[in-house]
Scaffold this active site. Structure first.
Site, PDB file in Angstrom:
ATOM      1  N   ASP A   1       0.834  -1.207   0.000  1.00  0.00           N
ATOM      2  CA  ASP A   1       0.000   0.000   0.000  1.00  0.00           C
ATOM      3  C   ASP A   1       0.866   1.253   0.000  1.00  0.00           C
ATOM      4  O   ASP A   1       0.570   2.231  -0.695  1.00  0.00           O
ATOM      5  CB  ASP A   1      -0.917  -0.001   1.224  1.00  0.00           C
ATOM      6  N   SER A   2       1.938   1.224   0.790  1.00  0.00           N
ATOM      7  CA  SER A   2       2.852   2.359   0.840  1.00  0.00           C
ATOM      8  C   SER A   2       3.490   2.597  -0.515  1.00  0.00           C
ATOM      9  O   SER A   2       3.600   3.745  -0.980  1.00  0.00           O
ATOM     10  CB  SER A   2       3.927   2.104   1.898  1.00  0.00           C
TER      11      SER A   2
END
Length: 457
Positions: A257-258
């Site tokens: 996600d990052s």
């Protein structure tokens, strides 16, 4: 907040960590007894991607996701409140909740609840509008059906800004024309069936990326490779490989996600795809080093032109845990030359790790004049970090390293040069905690100033 919004579209989850201690096994089975459990809730799935993005930009971040009316959804709304703007797609079937039972930094078991897929209504007009007008769109697919909905796909196809698609094995294929798709290695191998599943190495990863571009009709595919970084392919020509900064410890949960959030933010700010992937690899490494998803409330990206230093504290903690000696040295290191290399190698030999403290660009200008530095702090740090005897680099803004030394508290401060017999300026600082300042022999005939002067002749 300035500029057009960043929009995250996908499946929102509620993640829960049940963190405790374990010192014994149950008498009836070889499993640990977890005691003193603390409950920690955080947004999960697309909701985690949204709060990660919001922590790293001054732009408004909007989350478009199916949201139920149950208790899990209420908790999720509360966690998002004040961080991102939620445009909910009405849904039923229960909020997906993922609970990890953890002992310290290690997961013991994960307990999932909620339906395997969401049941939701039509996409609200407000959601279609924010997707269409977004500076960039991040699709965070967690396999619960959002990306398969025809009205969601139509809205994504009409987006005017770049779209980054983070896929899921149970999710729908990306819509055609997406700027960048970011599967991990296992996801890419599962979908690119024309490449043998047992094939390994960068050649196989590159072949899978090319296969996915042909299959999906997208602009580029960046296959994330965990601690090895990412491979970016445009479907033809040599792929670009972006290595990751080594990270000691940390929690990889949420790293994908990052990565995807950082890529979307970079594209929104005008970066080309290769630049966006480079930024994303660095951001994911920093995210993991800071504790991963369990530290989701902490800002995860450094401001521009500031060198991240997730490795320094981790290196020092690791060395101290086994009773080792922490050595630090410092300077401008504007042009790395043999004199620097000799001093750094000797400094590393005094202990079990070497932290190099370098002056920021403003600090160098104050000390050396307006024509210096010749090399910016981020690039000086990268060159130093590439040396096998340098364990971490820290940039300091002050004219002296006194403050950064007080924070790091090394056992030894080593300086190269003609200080022998004199009291080093930093010696008094080291004495506060029993550290020792020492002088190392300097390699005659080598200095940055001399190199600069010779280059002007």
């Amino acid at each position: 907040m300035g500029g057009r919004a960043i929009v995250v579209v996908g499946d929102a989850l509620l993640d829960v960590d049940l963190v405790g201690t374990a010192s014994r096994l149950t008498p009836d089975a070889p499993v640990p007894v977890v005691e003193d459990v603390e409950r920690r809730e955080r947004p999960g799935g697309a909701a985690l991607a949204a709060v990660i993005a919001a922590a790293a930009t001054s732009r408004e971040v909007v989350l478009v996701a199916p949201i139920d009316t149950d208790e899990g959804a209420a908790r999720l709304r509360s966690l998002l409140d004040g961080r991102v703007r939620l445009v909910a797609i009405p849904a039923s079937g229960g909020t997906a909740v993922k609970q990890r039972v953890r002992v310290g930094d290690h997961s013991v078991v994960r307990l999932d609840s909620g339906g395997a897929s969401a049941v939701f209504g039509p996409l609200p007009e407000e959601a279609a509008a924010v997707i269409r007008d977004a500076a960039a769109v991040l699709v965070a697919d967690y396999g619960r059906g959002t990306t398969a909905a025809p009205d969601v796909r139509a809205a994504l196809s009409s987006a005017r800004g770049p779209v980054v698609w983070d896929p899921h094995p149970r999710g729908a294929d990306p819509v055609r024309g997406v700027r960048l798709v970011t599967p991990n290695g296992a996801e890419a191998a599962r979908v690119a069936t024309d490449v043998p599943a047992d094939a390994s190495g960068l050649a196989a990863v590159g072949a899978r990326a090319e296969s996915l571009i042909r299959r999906w009709g997208v602009g580029a595919v960046a296959i994330t490779l965990g601690s090895r970084g990412a491979l970016l392919s445009y479907g033809e020509g040599a792929p670009m490989v972006v290595p990751a900064v080594p990270v000691t410890g940390g929690d990889p949960c949420g790293a994908g996600d990052s990565f995807a959030a950082a890529a979307a933010l970079a594209l929104a700010d005008g970066a080309v795809t290769g630049e966006a992937v480079s930024v994303a690899v660095a951001a994911a490494s920093a995210f993991v080093a800071r504790g991963g998803a369990s530290a989701w409330e902490v800002e995860v990206y450094p401001e521009p032109d500031v060198v991240a230093e997730p490795g320094a504290d981790a290196v020092i903690a690791r060395v101290r845990a086994v009773g080792g000696t922490v050595v630090a040295t410092g300077g401008c290191f504007d042009l790395l030359h043999p004199g620097h290399v000799a001093t750094l190698r000797a400094a590393r030999g005094l202990g079990d790790c070497l932290i190099v403290c370098i002056n920021s660009d403003d600090s160098v200008r104050r000390l050396k004049g307006p024509s210096r530095p010749l090399v910016t702090a981020p690039d000086r740090a990268r060159v130093l970090e590439a040396l096998e005897f340098v364990d971490a680099v820290v940039v300091f803004e002050e004219d002296t390293p006194a403050e950064v030394l007080d924070r790091l508290r090394p056992d030894v401060w080593a300086k190269g040069g003609d200080y022998a017999g004199a009291d080093l300026p930093e010696a008094a600082v080291l004495r506060r905690w029993g550290g020792q300042a020492v002088v190392l022999p300097y390699l005659d005939g080598h200095s940055t100033t001399a190199l600069v002067e010779r280059s002007r002749v």
